[in-house]
Design a protein around this motif. Structure first.
Motif, mmCIF file in Angstrom:
data_model
loop_
_atom_site.group_PDB
_atom_site.id
_atom_site.type_symbol
_atom_site.label_atom_id
_atom_site.label_comp_id
_atom_site.label_asym_id
_atom_site.label_seq_id
_atom_site.Cartn_x
_atom_site.Cartn_y
_atom_site.Cartn_z
ATOM 1 N N ASP A 206 0.839 -1.213 0.000
ATOM 2 C CA ASP A 206 0.000 0.000 0.000
ATOM 3 C C ASP A 206 0.867 1.254 0.000
ATOM 4 N N GLU A 207 2.005 1.196 0.681
ATOM 5 C CA GLU A 207 2.906 2.356 0.709
ATOM 6 C C GLU A 207 3.507 2.614 -0.681
ATOM 7 N N HIS A 208 3.868 1.568 -1.391
ATOM 8 C CA HIS A 208 4.391 1.737 -2.751
ATOM 9 C C HIS A 208 3.324 2.362 -3.647
ATOM 10 N N LYS A 209 2.104 1.843 -3.547
ATOM 11 C CA LYS A 209 1.007 2.379 -4.361
ATOM 12 C C LYS A 209 0.767 3.849 -4.049
ATOM 13 N N LYS A 210 0.752 4.181 -2.760
ATOM 14 C CA LYS A 210 0.535 5.572 -2.348
ATOM 15 C C LYS A 210 1.615 6.481 -2.930
#
Length: 161
Positions: A136-140
């Motif tokens: 989720d952090e990469h996507k954000k």
């Protein structure tokens, strides 16, 4: 007008490929600045991930400023229907190609055939593999840095991915 072929790829897959590529022993030997030998370790280094995404976004923005100079083919279209893409390119270049010629090109540029010649460079030849690695952090972070570019290129309709 000059016709320059430009192969476009979903930035998320481009980054995923780059991360896998830069952690291979062959690349680390050739390019000493690449010292990380683990995909997981490199993915955990968010500052490097953000830099890769920023570099991709800058590259794409350069393309977008000059897109009228390019004949664009999406990497994903090559995977889904290479024969159609080869035919369209031949037509664009004014080449009258027989079906057998197109089939020969498709065969000679197939992933398995090319991987035999460039095994250190080709990994999977698939689309969407980024989803197996992005947290989720990469996507954000990708959305913040290059989400607009994904939308402009038609890879996403909005930020809800």
């Amino acid at each position: 007008m000059y016709l320059i072929e430009y192969i476009l790829r979903d930035g998320r897959d481009a980054i995923n490929s780059l991360i896998h590529y830069t952690t291979t022993p062959v690349v680390r030997k050739r390019i000493p600045k690449y010292k990380i030998d683990s995909v997981e370790t490199l993915y955990a280094m968010m500052d490097i991930f953000k830099k890769y995404v920023s570099d991709w976004a800058n590259h794409i923005n350069s393309y977008l400023k000059n897109k009228e100079k390019f004949q664009v083919v999406k990497f994903e279209e090559l995977i889904d229907n290479k024969s159609k893409v080869v035919k369209e390119l031949a037509d664009c270049l004014g080449l009258d190609m027989k079906k057998e010629d197109i089939e020969d090109i498709v065969y000679k540029t197939g992933f398995k055939k090319m991987a035999k010649k460039a095994s250190n460079h080709l990994r999977k030849g698939k689309k969407g593999d980024w989803d197996n690695y992005f947290t989720d952090e990469h996507k954000k972070n990708f959305k913040e840095i290059a989400g607009e570019e994904l939308i402009l290129l038609g890879y996403e309709k909005n930020y809800d991915w």
